[in-house]
Enzyme design. Sequence first.
Site, mmCIF file in Angstrom:
data_model
loop_
_atom_site.group_PDB
_atom_site.id
_atom_site.type_symbol
_atom_site.label_atom_id
_atom_site.label_comp_id
_atom_site.label_asym_id
_atom_site.label_seq_id
_atom_site.Cartn_x
_atom_site.Cartn_y
_atom_site.Cartn_z
ATOM 1 C CD GLU A 107 -3.180 -0.907 2.072
ATOM 2 O OE1 GLU A 107 -3.052 -0.212 2.846
ATOM 3 O OE2 GLU A 107 -4.124 -1.521 1.888
HETATM 4 C C1 BMA Z 1 -4.608 -3.656 4.815
HETATM 5 C C2 BMA Z 1 -3.388 -4.165 5.072
HETATM 6 C C3 BMA Z 1 -3.075 -3.480 6.638
HETATM 7 C C4 BMA Z 1 -4.160 -3.391 7.436
HETATM 8 C C5 BMA Z 1 -5.477 -3.779 6.873
HETATM 9 C C6 BMA Z 1 -6.763 -3.637 7.502
HETATM 10 O O1 BMA Z 1 -4.834 -2.793 3.590
HETATM 11 O O2 BMA Z 1 -2.418 -4.127 4.388
HETATM 12 O O3 BMA Z 1 -2.393 -2.307 6.489
HETATM 13 O O4 BMA Z 1 -4.153 -4.000 8.493
HETATM 14 O O5 BMA Z 1 -5.945 -3.402 5.540
HETATM 15 O O6 BMA Z 1 -6.970 -2.318 7.571
#
Ligand code: BMA
Length: 842
Positions: free
Chosen positions: A439
């Site tokens: 991300e």
């Molecule tokens: C995502 C993951 C984490 C996170 C999850 C829930 O995108 O990459 O960073 O824990 O969402 O929010």
Amino acid sequence: MTHVSPGHLVPLHTGWTVQAVSQVGQPLPHQAPRMPLAATVPGTVHQDLLQQGLIPDPYLGLNELEVQWVGNTAWRYTLDFKPTPDQLAAPHLDLCLDGLDTLCTVALNGQVILRSDNMFVPWRVDVRGHIRPGTNTLTLHFDPVLPHGHALEAEHGRRAVWNGDASRVYVRKAQYHYGWDWGPTLLTVGPWQDIRLHAYAARLDGVRTALTVSDTLDHATLTVDVTAAGTLEADDLVVVELRAPDGRVAARTSMPAQSAHTTLDVPSPELWWPRTYGAQRLYTATMTLERGRTVLEHVERRLGARHLRLAQEPVAGESGTSFTFVVNGVPVFAGGVNWIPEDLLLNRVTPAQYRDRLEQAADGNMVMIRVWGGGIYEPDTFYDSCDDLGLLVWQDFLFGCGMYPAHPPFLDSVRREAEAAVTRLRHHASVVLWCGNNEDYQIAESVGASGPGGDTSKFDALAIYEHLLPEVVLALNPEVPYWPGSPSGGVASHDHTVGDKHTWEVWHVNMAPHRDYGLYEGRFVSEFGLQSPSSMYNIATYSRPEDRHAHSRVFEHHNKAKDPQGRPDGQRRLAVYHSDAFHPAATFEDYVYQTRLVQAEAMVSAYRAYRGRWGQDGARGVSGALVWQLNDCWPATSWAIIDSSGLPKPAYHSIKRELAPLAVQARRSGDTLSAWVVSSELQDHVLEVRLDVYRLGGEQVMAHHFTVRAAANAVTLLDLAAMSVPADQVAFLRLFTADHELSRAALWPEPLKHHEVPDPVLWVRLDGRRLSIETTRPARGVWIEAAALRPSDNHLDLLPGERVIVTLSGDIDPTDICVRAVGGGVVCADAVGGGTGAPRLT
Ligand code: BMA
């Protein structure tokens, strides 16, 4: 032949102490022990303090808040040891430190021999000039990471992050240790990997073994490159042997150790397949460094012969390109999960625990597991199990949800780390993708540094994701594809026509209804998920009875989800998803049962939407769906589908059904049903489909059956155009081969809260390990609560009159076993193992 190898790498694991050290101008925290403590190596200070009763268990109640001082303190580990005469006489003597968490100064007899600031880098230090006969003193001084990170922030600027203290992007420590939206903050500290003395004349260094398969699959080649280190003699040899999966020697050669490169031919290789597509045949390669009749070192690797391609090809009639893993020429629908570290105290995760969790993933019909970038490069045992089980591994490099820096010392550290990780893991057949980050393109877009119109000069970590890391992969593991970030591809990270996508429109971004996953697809949906509480058993491990309500401080503390301003929002969102489906819950147990059922329903919706778009060759609309997240690192309400007690949630069982190699999937829109069979089988199957429709009261209103030819590795649509199912009735679609049921899809009246669901009237009987459940009316979401036991099946949708037998393993206490369903009371098994006669409410 004399075998000498293991004796020369000697662990320095006993006799350590650890002591808190005051930092300049700061007194020791009042809780810190004043005297040295016995220390476990490998290990962490947190774990030692916990074991010795000097901190409360951070996973219970609100204790996390009480232990923050540990990670904000400096600690010194000390070991006095005596080298053996052999070690002192050896031509080479190295101190091997496989992992130091994180800011560590290593001194031997008072002289600094190493400064390490990256938890993921293993070190080898030549200590011949420092070691002496008699007692030697080795010290590891660890500084706390927060002041260090803040100093770097002051120098280079504060960076955007989601989750944790922003300074984490400057520190090469597992990022989730700073706190994440499913885990507590524990800034662990200590030598978390082995520390050993290595005495040798010569040794093997940087062994590369690549077993590649020809495009025609009828030939494999083993390429071996070995660098030897130490003092070589002219006739030192490296002997390479390849044993076939059945143990017979398939090929053997030897070469001079000076410049060791060789290739071995393997005609008609036995292929390694992802699970459900074929067997996991593993060859064993051994590389032995020999001097005359003496073995100086022996390295063994298990290798799978598999042909791998990441296809990005046109999708008939649609824009963009597919994102399909093709293994041994077969496109694979990568149904699976995201993996987070199993614990914050990593040293207590045993190989058995890894194996158990991965077997659960495999039993859940999952084919791919993504090792997420905010965690760690997992230990060898993890990847060995994936090789055995046929789980494909998508491996992120360890960058997550942050604008990472790229100043030269940082890049140097990242290069070392990446080289170490790729070198260690590249021989695993299971590892099929290296991915730059989690991300980070998304967060860059959110600050205007990427995507359309973004100013990429502000995105300095592109130097890592688009240059440094692909260079490392290309140089060290060119057989495995590299992908710059998850998600990435196309015009921006949310592009659903190219690359991978994280679907957080449901839950996070616009809190879209949990039935709407189909509106937010991607060519490969590498994340999506919905929260739910852990099991009642797990909740009881961290809370007091008075904490057990949906919005207690303790229960909310164990849900770490936050809004963009950092305010807790997990329980608020959960309340909305709960209210979409149910009336307010009468009891805490109802709330837990119902929110878990909503998560399970969400997963049904997602896996039907995504696997239903697997299409066929030339038209792979969606090629993978990895749920966020398989596991938990502490007892929590989170997106996990297995809680930290190892207990699967209802969602696990839903996913397992939707990912069955042959599955019937369906959805309803008004009175109309649409349905299809999706297959991961490599040949067509002629199957029977049965459609049974009932009123909720139990009266059958339709029974219909027909055959279908389910096309191999594709989606085959079922023609149900003529069928109309009124919105208040339940339809069961079942798929059979001969008389064996392969799959079922139940379509219930929705939204549930707008329908009167009568008690299905369950009859439950426990007979030894066999639990039989019979229902009088259609029963939705039948859930067996059995304390810490894992029933052989669970979360069932049953037809009226149907009886299922579920087996229980482990120590059964009948009073722990309760069964419930939507609309029903709680039926508990009779303590003497007989039938309940009538449902008994607790
Ligand atoms: C995502 C993951 C984490 C996170 C999850 C829930 O995108 O990459 O960073 O824990 O969402 O929010």
